[in-house]
Scaffold this motif. Structure first.
Motif, short mmCIF file in Angstrom:
data_model
loop_
_atom_site.label_atom_id
_atom_site.label_comp_id
_atom_site.label_asym_id
_atom_site.label_seq_id
_atom_site.Cartn_x
_atom_site.Cartn_y
_atom_site.Cartn_z
N GLU A 171 -5.66 2.10 -60.40
CA GLU A 171 -5.86 3.51 -60.07
C GLU A 171 -6.05 3.54 -58.56
O GLU A 171 -6.97 2.89 -58.04
CB GLU A 171 -7.10 4.05 -60.79
N HIS A 177 -6.73 5.42 -54.98
CA HIS A 177 -7.26 6.58 -54.25
C HIS A 177 -6.92 6.40 -52.78
O HIS A 177 -7.06 5.30 -52.24
CB HIS A 177 -8.77 6.68 -54.42
N GLN A 201 5.97 9.34 -51.26
CA GLN A 201 6.91 10.00 -52.18
C GLN A 201 8.17 9.15 -52.34
O GLN A 201 8.63 8.91 -53.45
CB GLN A 201 7.30 11.37 -51.62
N SER A 235 1.58 8.34 -65.86
CA SER A 235 2.27 9.17 -64.86
C SER A 235 1.62 8.94 -63.50
O SER A 235 0.48 8.47 -63.41
CB SER A 235 2.18 10.65 -65.23
N LEU A 236 2.34 9.31 -62.43
CA LEU A 236 1.80 9.14 -61.07
C LEU A 236 0.50 9.95 -60.91
O LEU A 236 -0.45 9.48 -60.28
CB LEU A 236 2.85 9.59 -60.05
N GLU A 237 0.47 11.13 -61.51
CA GLU A 237 -0.72 12.00 -61.40
C GLU A 237 -1.95 11.34 -62.05
O GLU A 237 -3.08 11.63 -61.67
CB GLU A 237 -0.49 13.36 -62.09
N GLU A 238 -1.72 10.48 -63.02
CA GLU A 238 -2.85 9.80 -63.67
C GLU A 238 -3.34 8.59 -62.88
O GLU A 238 -4.39 8.03 -63.17
CB GLU A 238 -2.43 9.32 -65.07
N PHE A 298 -4.50 9.34 -56.48
CA PHE A 298 -5.34 10.47 -56.10
C PHE A 298 -5.51 10.48 -54.58
O PHE A 298 -5.97 9.49 -54.00
CB PHE A 298 -6.71 10.37 -56.78
#
Ligand code: NAP
Ligand code: F7E
Length: 378
Positions: free
Chosen positions: A31, A33, A48, A61-64, A67
């Motif tokens: 994960e 950050h 990106q 997913s990338l959103e998960e 951050f």
């Protein structure tokens, strides 16, 4: 799930190394950050492009997994709060005003970000009582060696920085060692020699060259102006070097590691190889301020549209002329120069099992390929 997801906090996530490191950590299931400055336009193009369509472990997913947090290395409260909130297993402190020449123009700001910014990270870990949990990587640099005292440079070579950037990074280096020795923190320095890629900032010499050569080969620029072409660097690929950062934090013990290829080339050699990539020889004439590079290249485009080298097709039948394509401009000289850098990566090879994977010609070719495509895409 069966495994614990590790959390990493990357300062400088929007930079060259930040993007490659994010790619690496996401593929390893982290994960991630990141600390991102508030700017008037979004500044996450590198992330990106490198990570936008990345398949992630476990189908996440990338959103998960990714951050981005607004913040700034000069803001102690912001840094402390983020470290407390995220509770990271690993911190990669990559944020810096990283341009050596700019550091002569902005010495105080450079020291605030590059020196005190590192202290803010280390102290935030201590304040958050994470000294036993969080491993910290500090982005140290071959610029610490500056006016080199030994060739090649090893972990034992005395430092002699030659710019406000180098001096600020010296403070950060020793503060990292000091927090390790004082508080038993897992805090390590990666002393990285120059590393480049298609995502290198456009004012660093390698990217300045590959972009200019791509433009010259398409009639969009008459010539390239450079400063000290005799400067020699140990140039590697950022993709390989972020792997070393990760290995440094996975090692049993904290420490300080040189990350380098063990091979050096001059700025002039870089230019020669960039032109050779498309089969164009460059001839060097004159010396000092009068030195020029001459080559047979396409005429300047009359309407500002790219004409000349088409990726996959080569130069074709475009009209060519012989002209000066490289000149010296003393505006690009520095008040004090680092003439030569060459690292000995023996320790990282034997202790971390790390080796540079990308050769110098492969690096130049990848950057040229990317910039030639970019010219036609723009
Ligand atoms: P870079 O492309 O210049 O990226 C620097 C990053 O730091 C960017 O994300 C930048 O954000 C961020 N940053 C700058 N000022 C900041 C501030 N005040 N607060 C928060 N973030 C800030 O550098 P790089 O080539 O990826 O290098 C990464 C690190 O390694 C740097 O610390 C550099 O000094 C060090 N290093 C680099 C090399 C090399 O050859 N590349 C070698 C040795 C060490 P913006 O995108 O908003 O500007
Ligand atoms: O310069 C010479 C210049 O700006 C390399 C940063 O990532 O690596 C980088 O610092 C050499 C110097 O990188 C131009 O004088 C000639 O000798 O690409 P650069 P750098 O200064 O080595 C270290 C390891 C870092 O830590 C830094 O963050 O090239 N040079 N002509 C030129 N340099 C530039 N930028 N522009 C010229 O026109």
């Amino acid at each position: 799930m069966g495994f614990m997801t590790k959390k990493a906090f990357i300062t400088g996530i929007t930079g060259q190394d930040g993007a490659y490191l994010t790619h690496l950590l996401l593929t390893k299931g982290y994960e991630v950050h990141g600390l991102m400055r508030r700017t008037s336009q979004f500044n996450n193009a590198r992330i990106q492009e490198l990570c936008g369509h990345l398949p992630l472990p476990g189908g996440a997913s990338l959103e998960e997994r990714l951050f981005l947090h607004y913040g700034d290395s000069t803001d102690s409260l912001n840094i402390t709060t983020l470290v407390e909130d995220i509770q990271p297993d690993e911190i990669y402190n990559l944020a810096a005003q990283s341009h050596v020449k700019v550091s002569f123009e902005m010495p105080v700001y450079t020291c605030d970000v590059d020196a005190l910014g590192t202290l803010r990270i280390l102290e935030a870990v201590r304040q958050a009582r994470l000294t036993e949990k969080t491993h910290v990587y500090q982005a140290s640099t071959s610029e610490l060696f500056g006016k080199v005292q030994e060739i090649p440079q090893t972990e034992k070579t005395p430092f002699y920085p030659r710019s406000p950037y180098g001096v600020a990074k010296l403070f950060a280096y020793w503060m990292t060692v000091n927090y390790r020795e004082s508080y038993g923190m897992f805090a390590s320095n990666g002393i990285l020699f120059n590393h480049e890629s298609p995502f290198r900032g456009e004012t660093f010499v390698t990217r300045k060259i590959t972009l200019a050569v791509a433009r010259i080969l398409n009639g969009l620029q008459s010539h390239l102006e450079l400063g000290n072409m005799d400067a020699k660097r140990d140039w590697g690929h950022a993709r390989d070097f972020v792997e070393a950062m990760w290995r440094i934090l996975q090692h049993d013990e904290p420490g300080d590691f040189i990350i380098a290829t063990g091979e050096q080339h001059s700025v002039r050699e870089f230019v020669t190889l960039a032109f050779e990539f498309v089969g164009i020889p460059i001839r060097w004439e004159g010396t000092g301020l009068e030195e020029v590079g001459i080559a047979r290249v396409p005429f300047l485009s009359a309407d500002g549209k790219a004409v000349g080298f088409v990726p996959g097709h080569g130069l074709g039948n475009v009209p060519m002329e012989e002209r000066v394509v490289v000149k010296v401009n003393p505006d690009f000289f520095r008040p004090a120069e680092v003439e030569t850098l060459l690292g000995n990566p023996e320790k990282s090879r034997s202790v971390l099992g790390w080796n540079a994977q990308t050769s110098f010609p492969q690096l130049v070719h990848e950057m040229m390929e990317y910039d030639l495509r970019k010219i036609h895409a723009d």
